[in-house]
Design an enzyme around this catalytic site. Structure first.
Site, PDB file in Angstrom:
ATOM      1  N   LYS A  17     -42.679 -44.233   9.792  1.00  0.00           N
ATOM      2  CA  LYS A  17     -44.027 -43.750  10.069  1.00  0.00           C
ATOM      3  C   LYS A  17     -44.937 -44.832  10.633  1.00  0.00           C
ATOM      4  O   LYS A  17     -45.772 -44.578  11.498  1.00  0.00           O
ATOM      5  CB  LYS A  17     -44.615 -43.147   8.799  1.00  0.00           C
ATOM      6  CG  LYS A  17     -43.939 -41.846   8.397  1.00  0.00           C
ATOM      7  CD  LYS A  17     -44.569 -41.264   7.152  1.00  0.00           C
ATOM      8  CE  LYS A  17     -43.990 -39.886   6.866  1.00  0.00           C
ATOM      9  NZ  LYS A  17     -42.538 -39.886   6.710  1.00  0.00           N
ATOM     10  N   LYS A  66     -47.972 -43.598   1.466  1.00  0.00           N
ATOM     11  CA  LYS A  66     -46.929 -42.708   1.974  1.00  0.00           C
ATOM     12  C   LYS A  66     -45.699 -43.532   2.349  1.00  0.00           C
ATOM     13  O   LYS A  66     -45.804 -44.552   3.029  1.00  0.00           O
ATOM     14  CB  LYS A  66     -47.433 -41.956   3.204  1.00  0.00           C
ATOM     15  CG  LYS A  66     -46.488 -40.898   3.727  1.00  0.00           C
ATOM     16  CD  LYS A  66     -46.991 -40.294   5.037  1.00  0.00           C
ATOM     17  CE  LYS A  66     -48.283 -39.550   4.873  1.00  0.00           C
ATOM     18  NZ  LYS A  66     -48.680 -38.872   6.141  1.00  0.00           N
ATOM     19  N   GLY A  72     -41.436 -34.462   3.193  1.00  0.00           N
ATOM     20  CA  GLY A  72     -41.325 -33.452   2.146  1.00  0.00           C
ATOM     21  C   GLY A  72     -42.119 -33.760   0.895  1.00  0.00           C
ATOM     22  O   GLY A  72     -41.833 -33.224  -0.171  1.00  0.00           O
ATOM     23  N   GLY A  73     -43.131 -34.657   1.003  1.00  0.00           N
ATOM     24  CA  GLY A  73     -43.961 -34.962  -0.156  1.00  0.00           C
ATOM     25  C   GLY A  73     -43.386 -36.018  -1.072  1.00  0.00           C
ATOM     26  O   GLY A  73     -44.031 -36.414  -2.046  1.00  0.00           O
ATOM     27  N   HIS A 100     -53.652 -29.125   7.200  1.00  0.00           N
ATOM     28  CA  HIS A 100     -52.383 -29.612   7.744  1.00  0.00           C
ATOM     29  C   HIS A 100     -51.964 -28.620   8.820  1.00  0.00           C
ATOM     30  O   HIS A 100     -51.538 -27.508   8.521  1.00  0.00           O
ATOM     31  CB  HIS A 100     -51.346 -29.684   6.617  1.00  0.00           C
ATOM     32  CG  HIS A 100     -50.018 -30.212   7.049  1.00  0.00           C
ATOM     33  ND1 HIS A 100     -49.298 -31.094   6.285  1.00  0.00           N
ATOM     34  CD2 HIS A 100     -49.268 -29.996   8.151  1.00  0.00           C
ATOM     35  CE1 HIS A 100     -48.158 -31.388   6.901  1.00  0.00           C
ATOM     36  NE2 HIS A 100     -48.129 -30.717   8.033  1.00  0.00           N
ATOM     37  N   HIS A 138     -47.974 -32.183  -2.433  1.00  0.00           N
ATOM     38  CA  HIS A 138     -47.760 -32.578  -1.033  1.00  0.00           C
ATOM     39  C   HIS A 138     -46.587 -31.849  -0.399  1.00  0.00           C
ATOM     40  O   HIS A 138     -46.072 -32.284   0.634  1.00  0.00           O
ATOM     41  CB  HIS A 138     -47.574 -34.091  -0.913  1.00  0.00           C
ATOM     42  CG  HIS A 138     -48.698 -34.883  -1.494  1.00  0.00           C
ATOM     43  ND1 HIS A 138     -49.967 -34.883  -0.961  1.00  0.00           N
ATOM     44  CD2 HIS A 138     -48.754 -35.684  -2.592  1.00  0.00           C
ATOM     45  CE1 HIS A 138     -50.754 -35.657  -1.676  1.00  0.00           C
ATOM     46  NE2 HIS A 138     -50.045 -36.145  -2.675  1.00  0.00           N
ATOM     47  N   GLU A 163     -46.931 -33.253  13.441  1.00  0.00           N
ATOM     48  CA  GLU A 163     -47.832 -32.861  12.358  1.00  0.00           C
ATOM     49  C   GLU A 163     -49.152 -33.611  12.481  1.00  0.00           C
ATOM     50  O   GLU A 163     -49.176 -34.829  12.668  1.00  0.00           O
ATOM     51  CB  GLU A 163     -47.176 -33.135  11.006  1.00  0.00           C
ATOM     52  CG  GLU A 163     -45.848 -32.403  10.838  1.00  0.00           C
ATOM     53  CD  GLU A 163     -45.403 -32.337   9.391  1.00  0.00           C
ATOM     54  OE1 GLU A 163     -46.113 -32.861   8.518  1.00  0.00           O
ATOM     55  OE2 GLU A 163     -44.338 -31.753   9.141  1.00  0.00           O
ATOM     56  N   ARG A 196     -36.604 -32.538  13.897  1.00  0.00           N
ATOM     57  CA  ARG A 196     -35.629 -31.514  13.498  1.00  0.00           C
ATOM     58  C   ARG A 196     -36.326 -30.163  13.540  1.00  0.00           C
ATOM     59  O   ARG A 196     -37.537 -30.078  13.779  1.00  0.00           O
ATOM     60  CB  ARG A 196     -35.127 -31.780  12.076  1.00  0.00           C
ATOM     61  CG  ARG A 196     -36.271 -31.949  11.073  1.00  0.00           C
ATOM     62  CD  ARG A 196     -35.805 -32.083   9.653  1.00  0.00           C
ATOM     63  NE  ARG A 196     -36.840 -32.551   8.752  1.00  0.00           N
ATOM     64  CZ  ARG A 196     -37.812 -31.820   8.246  1.00  0.00           C
ATOM     65  NH1 ARG A 196     -37.904 -30.547   8.581  1.00  0.00           N
ATOM     66  NH2 ARG A 196     -38.698 -32.318   7.419  1.00  0.00           N
TER      67      ARG A 196
END
Length: 670
Positions: free
Chosen positions: A116, A158, A164-165, A208, A235, A275, A296
């Protein structure tokens, strides 16, 4: 087009990919673990190969076994689904090295977007807006603390390699940062093998919103509009819809073009999702910032299929086979509104702890028309009698509805959830029904804090109440007795008598309290029921479909009633509940559990202990951390006491209810 592909995944996504492949006359190969030997995805494919033990690290993450299976079966390509190896650039490269097409982006794109911090630096160069934060490589805890202090609280920690939280924590104040960082890094290393994190400003009232993008090998790109995924718990997404409520055409174009710019920056090929976090200002304006790109197919892709009428898996196969994108941007249109609900094996009233067990009952609403734009669609990989194991994600199914308007889709989803009957495993179905009926969701007042904001009406709710639950349980008992009754009236158990009134008592456990009911058999064959302060005539009937028709307390109900070893489960249009018939003889020898015991709330693995034998602890103090279904769960002290003994070691697998440690001087654990 490929003649045969291998699906390197399991569950509903493997079944989903197999369905499109079958329609396109492409043969499929499934891979499966010990736990999935009889799973639906194995049945959905023409061939299947066993690849190892139940734990993902022994099977679905063993890419060398997957490649061997592809070679052995003559597959030409590999579809990774989502999760597991879907965003692993080494696996994508290994497929290419083995002469197999990877139905996904090139390894370079996965790598560029996988971390990220690095991806955000790349997006900054591409002109994509970013949330203020720290995305650097120096991961020293003191530096991260200083950066968080600089950004200003609340901040979001993060995992850089996460999704996926998992590996994500919101920190409200400076004093909580160090503990949250350690927990986040531990979860990140367990889930992704990388404990690097990034720190960002935690956006207030965030939505989101994500953009579905597609690219082909000829350099063409399109965006297939947006999905709003703001309704989340821990999340992780709970409900997703398309298009996003309140989205203007100007902002849709701006976000879509930013998403395409992100895809172009890494020479993306195939299906991807960019996102964004959207900040809602008091003046009604919305700012959007890049969060991450998922390289994906997304879990929530069906809502995009519903509003566009397209099959995104078909697009994936065509692009991976070297074909151009089937449509250009100006040819894409939005039709109506779609909402997806994720049905999970979990207990919302107990911090969403995952649940396992056998699906004694699994009844679904009827599906309508082809899946690309169906009114009701169910994507699942389970069946009645199947087992929800602790080894994989807790999602049972996805329920997707489509309507001409958001209001129509909302009503259709509410109806479809009411027709979804699951017994044997705790689920979030009633919780989902509750969300739909909140003022916030009904009127599209969306942000990621919706569930917390509506907590008072979402948790510990009882939609049906004791009188109806007791009446339904009694009705089931009477119908069962009538079905087995003999012609001899004196041997009947339904209270038949020559004259007078007979009273038959019932005792129940309902919402952890003991309740009583009295059923009166009147001399004319009529029934009267008294439950607490509610009393009145009881009329019972049944339909050939198994439904029970019940009239009590001035209302008529059509119910589905099921019984499992633990309770009677009642499903009605307004919701569902459960009630337990108390057998005093069966409980005569019960004794109270001893105090000081702390047990596992679900099956899983002991990640760590925060205490040692002899330590004094206070009520609420963290004692141990468990992992189950890819998430961490902290066990805390129920009261003050002293740690007497640790009964397991970190890494041990434990069953639900297993005693983890003992506290001397502690109050009884509940």
């Amino acid at each position: 087009m490929f003649k045969k592909i291998l699906i390197a995944n399991r569950g509903e996504i493997a079944c989903r990919v197999a369905a499109t492949a079958r329609r396109m006359a492409v043969r499929t190969v499934a891979v499966y673990s010990d736990a999935d030997a009889h799973a639906n995805h194995v049945r959905a494919c023409e061939e299947s190969v066993h690849i190892g033990g139940s734990a993902p690290k022994d099977s679905y993450l063993r890419w060398e076994k997957i490649l061997a299976a592809a070679k052995a079966t003559g597959a030409e390509a590999v579809h990774p689904g989502y999760g597991f190896l879907s965003e692993n650039e080494e696996f994508a490269q290994a497929c290419a090295d083995a002469g197999l097409a990877f139905i996904g982006p090139p390894p370079s794109a996965i790598k560029a977007m996988g971390l990220k911090a690095e991806s955000k630096q790349l997006m900054e160069k591409a002109g994509v807006p970013l949330v203020p934060g720290y995305h650097g490589s120096d991961q020293h805890p003191e530096l991260l603390q200083r950066e968080a202090d600089r950004i200003g609280y609340p901040v979001l920690i993060k995992a850089s390699a996460g999704g996926g939280g998992k590996g994500m924590r919101v920190v409200e104040k400076k004093g909580d940062f160090a503990a949250a960082l350690a927990s986040c890094q531990r979860e990140a290393i367990n889930s992704f093998g990388d404990d690097a994190v990034l720190i960002e400003r935690y956006v207030q009232r965030p939505r989101h919103i994500e953009i579905q993008v597609f690219g082909d090998t000829q350099g063409h790109y399109v965006y297939l509009f947006e999905r709003d995924c703001s309704v989340q718990r821990r999340h992780q997404k709970v409900l997703e819809e398309a298009p996003a409520p309140g989205m203007t055409e100007a902002m849709r174009k701006q976000m879509g073009e930013a998403a395409v710019a992100a895809a172009r920056a890494v020479n993306y090929v195939g299906a991807g999702t960019v996102e964004f976090i959207v900040e809602q200002r008091d003046d009604g304006h919305m700012n959007f910032f890049f969060m991450e790109m998922n390289t994906r197919l997304q879990v929530e892709h069906p809502v995009t299929e519903a509003i566009t009428g397209l099959d995104l898996v078909e697009w994936q196969l065509r692009v991976a086979a070297g074909e151009s994108l089937p449509l250009k941007q100006e040819q894409l249109q939005i039709h109506g509104h779609a909402i997806e609900a994720r049905i999970c094996a979990e207990n919302p009233d107990n911090n969403f702890l995952p649940a396992t067990g056998t699906l004694h009952v699994y009844r679904k609403p009827a599906q309508h028309t082809a899946f690309q734009r169906s009114r009701v669609r169910i994507d699942d990989g389970v069946r009645e009698g199947g087992v929800i194991s602790p080894f994989y994600d807790s999602m049972i199914a996805k329920l997707i509805v489509h309507g001409s308007t958001r209001e129509e889709a909302l009503a259709r989803l509410d109806q479809a959830l009411a027709q979804t009957h699951i017994v044997g495993v705790a689920t979030n179905v009633q919780f989902l029904c509750g969300i739909l009926r909140t003022d916030s969701f009904a009127h599209a007042k969306l942000d990621t804090a919706l569930i917390e904001r509506e907590r008072d009406v979402l948790f510990d709710r009882e939609p049906l109440g004791l009188p109806l639950a007791a009446a339904a349980s009694i009705a089931r008992t009477l119908l069962a007795e009538a079905a087995t009754a003999t012609a001899d009236p004196f041997s009947r158990r339904d209270g038949w008598q020559v004259q007078g009134v007979t009273v038959r008592p019932f005792e129940f456990e309902f919402r952890s309290e003991t309740k009583t009911a009295e059923l009166r058999y009147l001399h004319d064959g009529a029934l009267s029921l008294k439950v607490g302060d509610v009393a009145g005539p009881l009329e019972i009937g049944s339909f050939p479909s198994g439904e029970i028709e019940l009239q009590f307390n001035g209302q008529r109900h059509t119910l589905n009633v099921y019984e499992d070893p633990s309770a009677v489960h009642v499903f009605a249009a307004d919701g569902a509940t459960k009630i337990t018939t108390v057998d005093r003889l069966a409980h005569a020898g019960d004794t109270h559990a001893e105090g000081g015991r702390l047990t596992a709330p679900m099956p899983g693995k002991v990640a760590s202990f925060a205490v040692r034998a002899g330590d004094k602890v206070s009520r609420g103090q963290p004692l141990a951390v468990m992992e189950a279904m890819k998430m961490e769960h902290t066990i805390t002290a129920p009261s003050d006491g002293t740690v007497e003994e640790l009964l397991f070691a970190p890494g041990d697998q434990v069953a639900e209810g297993a005693e983890l440690l003992r506290l001397a001087g502690a109050a009884p654990a509940t």
